[in-house]
Design an enzyme around this catalytic site. Structure first.
Site, mmCIF file in Angstrom:
data_model
loop_
_atom_site.group_PDB
_atom_site.id
_atom_site.type_symbol
_atom_site.label_atom_id
_atom_site.label_comp_id
_atom_site.label_asym_id
_atom_site.label_seq_id
_atom_site.Cartn_x
_atom_site.Cartn_y
_atom_site.Cartn_z
ATOM 1 N N ARG A 32 0.821 -1.222 0.000
ATOM 2 C CA ARG A 32 0.000 0.000 0.000
ATOM 3 C C ARG A 32 0.854 1.271 0.000
ATOM 4 O O ARG A 32 0.460 2.296 -0.552
ATOM 5 C CB ARG A 32 -0.911 0.009 1.227
ATOM 6 C CG ARG A 32 -1.914 -1.150 1.276
ATOM 7 C CD ARG A 32 -3.140 -0.818 0.460
ATOM 8 N NE ARG A 32 -4.130 -1.879 0.468
ATOM 9 C CZ ARG A 32 -5.116 -1.992 1.350
ATOM 10 N NH1 ARG A 32 -5.246 -1.116 2.329
ATOM 11 N NH2 ARG A 32 -5.993 -2.976 1.269
ATOM 12 N N ASP A 141 -17.585 8.824 6.385
ATOM 13 C CA ASP A 141 -16.352 8.039 6.253
ATOM 14 C C ASP A 141 -15.211 8.959 6.707
ATOM 15 O O ASP A 141 -15.333 10.181 6.641
ATOM 16 C CB ASP A 141 -16.133 7.595 4.796
ATOM 17 C CG ASP A 141 -15.182 6.405 4.691
ATOM 18 O OD1 ASP A 141 -15.661 5.261 4.511
ATOM 19 O OD2 ASP A 141 -13.958 6.615 4.806
HETATM 20 C C1 LIG Z 1 -14.443 -1.931 3.595
HETATM 21 S S1 LIG Z 1 -15.133 -0.312 3.560
HETATM 22 C C2 LIG Z 1 -16.821 -0.670 4.029
HETATM 23 C C3 LIG Z 1 -17.811 0.076 3.172
HETATM 24 C C4 LIG Z 1 -19.277 -0.277 3.411
HETATM 25 N N1 LIG Z 1 -19.675 -0.038 4.772
HETATM 26 C C5 LIG Z 1 -19.574 -1.698 3.027
HETATM 27 O O1 LIG Z 1 -19.769 -2.543 3.910
HETATM 28 O O2 LIG Z 1 -19.592 -1.998 1.831
HETATM 29 C C6 LIG Z 1 -14.447 0.373 5.048
HETATM 30 C C7 LIG Z 1 -14.491 1.888 5.098
HETATM 31 O O3 LIG Z 1 -14.224 2.273 6.447
HETATM 32 C C8 LIG Z 1 -13.555 3.508 6.427
HETATM 33 N N2 LIG Z 1 -12.900 3.681 7.731
HETATM 34 C C9 LIG Z 1 -11.834 3.023 8.219
HETATM 35 N N3 LIG Z 1 -11.540 3.454 9.454
HETATM 36 C C10 LIG Z 1 -12.452 4.402 9.767
HETATM 37 C C11 LIG Z 1 -12.685 5.227 10.896
HETATM 38 N N4 LIG Z 1 -11.881 5.156 11.969
HETATM 39 N N5 LIG Z 1 -13.718 6.099 10.866
HETATM 40 C C12 LIG Z 1 -14.524 6.173 9.775
HETATM 41 N N6 LIG Z 1 -14.355 5.432 8.666
HETATM 42 C C13 LIG Z 1 -13.336 4.549 8.660
HETATM 43 C C14 LIG Z 1 -12.593 3.389 5.255
HETATM 44 O O4 LIG Z 1 -12.180 4.654 4.772
HETATM 45 C C15 LIG Z 1 -13.434 2.595 4.259
HETATM 46 O O5 LIG Z 1 -14.045 3.445 3.326
#
Ligand SMILES: C[S@@+](CC[C@H](N)C(=O)[O-])C[C@H]1O[C@@H](n2cnc3c(N)ncnc32)[C@H](O)[C@@H]1O
Length: 277
Positions: A32, A141
């Site tokens: 990454r 997000d």
């Molecule tokens: C795998 S995606 C999940 C997207 C959607 N909820 C789904 O299930 O399809 C995880 C997301 O969590 C966000 N994320 C990670 N850590 C976070 C945090 N501490 N606060 C808010 N968002 C976060 C990332 O930027 C990413 O867009």
């Protein structure tokens, strides 16, 4: 990859995003951060980690936090949560909120927007039952770049081919150049905001349904417990929480109880005796 620079990076990422990195995840850090190191004109990832430990500027730290995030998402992911919303929760909530005619739904960690737009389709497809209601979907997000993609409402062929039926594609999207644009009536239902789940829920208000899916999986138990407690405080007593299919509250918190009727659906424990599970 080990050593003080790697350890410093693990602590930095955990503090900024919650992501727990261990030495076994060194391959992920390498893959990454490789492009970030190259863009900075550095020889490689070890040099980037050393720079971060020496005190890098905030934009570079942000780029590294962003590079470590997984943004995988697709429309109607796992199917069942959206069926539960349409067939079970909406009928209950429409009855319970008849006087106020307002519904608020939060998609926490919404990534590129497929989840909140899927929720918007479910609400629109409920039709006349919700006519004249105030429907608000708050989608958050921590990543500004991914929110900017979500706000654009533009998706590739690959993205619309994951989870959307042909009927929904025809009804809710129009072709624009090489992309697909989401219908304005869905877009206007969703307000996208930057929000880090590690920073509490202040200012977002109360919700009837919360989707917090496929993000807790990256955190340690203490962080999951704190976030779930915050989610419980933001949820109406007769509301519901959806977690991802690999996530659970078991062994973490008593604030929610798994609904025996559906995997991934959790009800506030305070209300479990007052409603049919
Ligand atoms: C795998 S995606 C999940 C997207 C959607 N909820 C789904 O299930 O399809 C995880 C997301 O969590 C966000 N994320 C990670 N850590 C976070 C945090 N501490 N606060 C808010 N968002 C976060 C990332 O930027 C990413 O867009």
């Amino acid at each position: 990859m080990t050593g003080p620079d790697f350890e410093h990076f693990c602590q930095l990422i955990r503090a900024r995003s919650g992501l727990v990195l261990t030495p076994e995840k060194a391959y992920l850090v390498n893959s990454r951060l490789g492009p970030v190191a190259r863009a900075e004109g550095l020889a490689g990832v070890p040099e980037l980690l050393a720079r971060l430990r020496a005190g890098a500027p905030e934009p570079l730290i942000q780029r590294c936090v962003e590079a470590m995030a997984t943004h995988e998402s697709f429309f109607f992911r796992d199917g069942a949560p959206f069926e539960q919303l349409a067939n079970r929760l909406l009928p209950e909530l429409i009855e319970a909120r008849r006087a106020v005619r307002t519904l608020r739904i939060w998609c926490a960690a919404c990534s590129s927007g497929q989840e909140p737009y899927s929720v918007a389709m479910v609400l629109q497809e409920a039709g006349a039952q919700l006519g004249g209601w105030r429907l608000e979907i708050v989608a958050t997000d921590m990543s500004e770049p991914i929110l900017s993609k979500a706000r654009s409402g533009l998706y590739s062929d690959f993205e619309v081919n994951r989870g959307l039926s042909e009927e929904r594609l025809k009804r809710w999207f129009t072709r624009e150049g090489g992309s697909w644009r989401i219908a304005p009536q869905l877009k206007q239902m969703v307000s996208f905001r930057t929000h880090n789940l590690l920073h509490g829920v202040g200012g977002l208000g109360m919700f009837d349904v919360i989707f917090c899916r496929n993000v807790l999986i990256y955190f340690d138990v203490a962080q999951k417990r704190t976030i779930l407690a915050e989610l419980a405080r933001s949820l109406a007593p007769d509301g519901a929480l959806f977690l991802g299919s690999a996530e659970t509250v078991i062994g973490i918190t008593d604030a929610f109880t798994l609904s025996p009727a559906a995997r991934g659906l959790y009800l506030p424990s305070s209300a479990r005796l007052a409603r049919s599970a």
